[in-house]
Design an enzyme around this catalytic site. Structure first.
Site, PDB file in Angstrom:
ATOM      1  N   HIS A  77     -18.430  20.073  -0.746  1.00 46.57           N
ATOM      2  CA  HIS A  77     -19.102  20.028  -2.045  1.00 46.57           C
ATOM      3  C   HIS A  77     -20.063  21.194  -2.175  1.00 46.57           C
ATOM      4  CE1 HIS A  77     -23.156  17.754  -1.192  1.00 46.57           C
ATOM      5  NE2 HIS A  77     -22.908  18.647  -0.273  1.00 46.57           N
ATOM      6  N   CYS A  98     -27.311  22.632   0.544  1.00 45.61           N
ATOM      7  CA  CYS A  98     -26.132  22.091  -0.147  1.00 45.61           C
ATOM      8  C   CYS A  98     -25.774  22.911  -1.379  1.00 45.61           C
ATOM      9  CB  CYS A  98     -26.350  20.622  -0.515  1.00 45.61           C
ATOM     10  SG  CYS A  98     -26.080  19.509   0.874  1.00 45.61           S
ATOM     11  N   HIS A 156     -19.401  23.804   1.521  1.00 43.73           N
ATOM     12  CA  HIS A 156     -19.584  23.354   2.906  1.00 43.73           C
ATOM     13  C   HIS A 156     -19.148  21.897   2.924  1.00 43.73           C
ATOM     14  CE1 HIS A 156     -23.080  21.934   0.791  1.00 43.73           C
ATOM     15  NE2 HIS A 156     -23.134  20.949   1.675  1.00 43.73           N
ATOM     16  N   HIS A 203     -19.206  17.762   4.677  1.00 44.44           N
ATOM     17  CA  HIS A 203     -19.930  16.708   5.391  1.00 44.44           C
ATOM     18  C   HIS A 203     -18.930  15.698   5.930  1.00 44.44           C
ATOM     19  CE1 HIS A 203     -23.958  17.849   4.051  1.00 44.44           C
ATOM     20  NE2 HIS A 203     -23.450  18.037   2.836  1.00 44.44           N
ATOM     21  N   ASP A 212     -10.895  12.255   0.736  1.00 44.98           N
ATOM     22  CA  ASP A 212     -10.797  12.773   2.103  1.00 44.98           C
ATOM     23  C   ASP A 212     -10.148  14.157   2.132  1.00 44.98           C
ATOM     24  OD1 ASP A 212     -11.258  12.578   4.849  1.00 44.98           O
ATOM     25  OD2 ASP A 212      -9.224  11.827   5.210  1.00 44.98           O
ATOM     26  N   HIS A 213     -10.842  15.095   2.765  1.00 44.81           N
ATOM     27  CA  HIS A 213     -10.392  16.489   2.876  1.00 44.81           C
ATOM     28  C   HIS A 213     -10.233  17.171   1.518  1.00 44.81           C
ATOM     29  CE1 HIS A 213      -9.811  15.160   6.954  1.00 44.81           C
ATOM     30  NE2 HIS A 213      -9.738  16.422   7.321  1.00 44.81           N
ATOM     31  N   GLU A 259     -24.454  10.800   3.984  1.00 44.62           N
ATOM     32  CA  GLU A 259     -23.987  12.191   3.964  1.00 44.62           C
ATOM     33  C   GLU A 259     -24.229  12.857   5.314  1.00 44.62           C
ATOM     34  OE1 GLU A 259     -24.467  15.097   0.391  1.00 44.62           O
ATOM     35  OE2 GLU A 259     -26.103  15.501   1.782  1.00 44.62           O
TER      36      GLU A 259
END
Ligand code: NI
Length: 143
Positions: free
Chosen positions: A20, A39, A45, A47, A85-86, A132
Site C-alpha cells: 500500500h 507508509c 511497500h 506489510h 493477499d499479495h 498492520e
C-alpha cells in the site's frame, strides 16, 4: 426442552500480505511524508497483516459451536483474504477503491464485506481487528 442460551465470542485469525501507500495525491511528497510517515513511500511497500474476526452468538446445543470455524474461515477467505493477499491495496482491491489504505479503513471495509456472511452462519459480527505491524492495529465494532 431448551437449556438457557449462552452467548460466546469466538475469534478466527487469518493473515495476508499486501502492498500500500498512504498519501493524498494533492499533497507534495514532503507533506505526505510529514503526515503519513514511512507508509507514504511513493514506490509502495508491504506489510504482513493479521486479521482477527470476532463473532458472537449462542452456543448450539447440537454442535457446541457458535459457528463452524471452518465455514467462517471460508467466508473470510473468499470475501477478504483472496482479494487482499499479495495485492496492492490502493490499486487492486475493489472494496478499498477510492479510500485511503489505512488500517482503520481496512477494518471498516472488511466489516462491511463480512457482515452478511457471518449472519448467514447464524451469528453476529462483533469486532474486526487489523494488525498492520506488531505495534499498530485498528479495531472496528460496527457503527
Ligand atoms: Ni505501510
Amino acid at each position: 426442552m431448551h437449556s438457557p442460551m449462552s452467548m460466546v465470542y469466538i475469534t478466527r485469525k487469518e493473515r495476508f500480505n499486501a502492498a500500500h501507500r498512504l498519501y493524498r495525491p494533492e499533497y507534495s511528497d514532503e507533506k505526505n511524508l510529514r503526515i503519513f510517515g514511512k507508509c507514504s513511500n511513493p514506490n509502495w511497500h508491504g506489510h504482513n497483516y493479521t486479521l482477527l474476526v470476532t463473532v458472537k452468538g449462542d452456543v448450539s446445543d447440537e454442535t457446541g459451536f457458535v459457528v463452524n470455524l471452518k465455514e467462517l474461515s471460508r467466508i473470510i477467505n473468499v470475501k477478504v483474504i483472496v482479494p487482499l493477499d499479495h495485492r496492492n491495496i490502493n490499486l487492486e482491491v475493489p472494496f478499498m477503491k477510492g479510500k485511503l489504505a489505512s488500517t482503520e479503513n481496512l477494518a471498516i471495509s472488511i466489516w462491511n464485506e463480512l457482515e452478511a456472511g457471518v449472519e448467514s452462519l447464524g451469528a453476529k459480527l462483533h469486532c474486526i481487528r487489523v494488525e498492520e505491524t506488531e505495534n499498530n492495529r485498528a479495531e472496528y465494532f460496527g457503527k
